[in-house]
Enzyme design. Structure first.
Site, short mmCIF file in Angstrom:
data_model
loop_
_atom_site.label_atom_id
_atom_site.label_comp_id
_atom_site.label_asym_id
_atom_site.label_seq_id
_atom_site.Cartn_x
_atom_site.Cartn_y
_atom_site.Cartn_z
N CYS A 65 -11.95 18.47 30.57
CA CYS A 65 -11.80 17.85 29.25
C CYS A 65 -10.35 17.41 29.09
CB CYS A 65 -12.14 18.84 28.14
SG CYS A 65 -13.88 19.27 28.07
N THR A 66 -10.15 16.21 28.56
CA THR A 66 -8.80 15.74 28.27
C THR A 66 -8.22 16.57 27.14
OG1 THR A 66 -9.45 13.52 28.96
CG2 THR A 66 -7.45 13.71 27.66
#
Length: 166
Positions: A65-66
Site C-alpha cells: 500500500c502506498t
C-alpha cells in the site's frame, strides 16, 4: 468449491455474493457520480472505530500500500447451536489508514469480511464484488494495488486461522 487464482483472491460462483455485498452495491448505486461515491467512501472511513496506536506495528502493517495501512484480526468463538455449523469461530478486524479514501476502502472490506468464519472469508469472490462496486474502473492503479494488498492480508489471516483449526 472456491478455486484460488494466481493472485490468491479466489474465484467463487455468483452465489457467494451475499447480502452484505448487495447492500454495498445498492448504497453506491444511489449516488449519481463518482465524486459523490468518493465522498461516501470517505464518510464510511470516518465512521471506523479508532485503532489503538499500540496495534500499529510493522507486523500489522499491510505491505503493497502506498498509504500506511494496518489490519489486525481477532478470533471470537462462534455463537451458533452446536452441530449447526454456525458455531464456528469468526474473525473480526480492526484496521486503520492515514489516507481518507483508503480508510473508506477498509470500511467496505470490513463490511464484507468482518464477523465471518475463515472459510466464508476465503470463499468470497472479492474481484467480482470490487468490479460490481465499480472500484476497478475508478481507483488509481496504486490505490487498486493497495486495495488488493488489504484483501490479501485479510485472506492470509483467514487462511492462517483455517489451517490452525484443521
Amino acid at each position: 468449491m472456491t478455486e484460488t487464482t494466481s493472485n490468491g483472491t479466489g474465484a467463487a460462483d455468483a452465489s457467494s455474493i451475499d447480502s452484505r455485498v448487495e447492500e454495498l452495491i445498492d448504497n453506491f448505486s444511489f449516488l449519481d457520480d463518482w465524486e459523490d461515491r468518493f465522498r461516501y467512501l470517505i464518510d464510511l472511513g470516518r465512521k471506523l472505530p479508532p485503532m489503538d496506536e499500540a496495534l500499529k506495528t510493522e507486523e500489522t502493517k499491510v505491505r503493497g500500500c502506498t498509504s500506511q495501512v494496518w489490519i489486525v484480526d481477532e478470533v471470537r468463538p462462534g455463537t451458533g447451536t452446536p452441530g449447526s455449523g454456525s458455531g464456528a469461530p469468526t474473525l473480526h478486524f480492526i484496521a486503520d489508514s492515514d489516507a481518507h479514501i483508503v480508510k473508506g476502502l477498509i470500511a467496505v472490506l470490513l463490511e464484507i469480511y468482518d464477523g465471518r468464519t475463515p472459510q466464508e472469508i476465503l470463499a468470497v469472490d472479492i474481484r467480482d464484488a470490487i468490479g460490481r462496486l465499480g472500484f476497478q474502473q475508478h481507483l488509481s492503479p496504486n490505490r487498486a494495488n493497495g486495495l488488493f494488498s488489504m484483501v490479501e492480508r485479510i485472506r492470509a489471516l483467514a487462511a492462517k486461522e483455517a489451517q490452525g483449526k484443521t
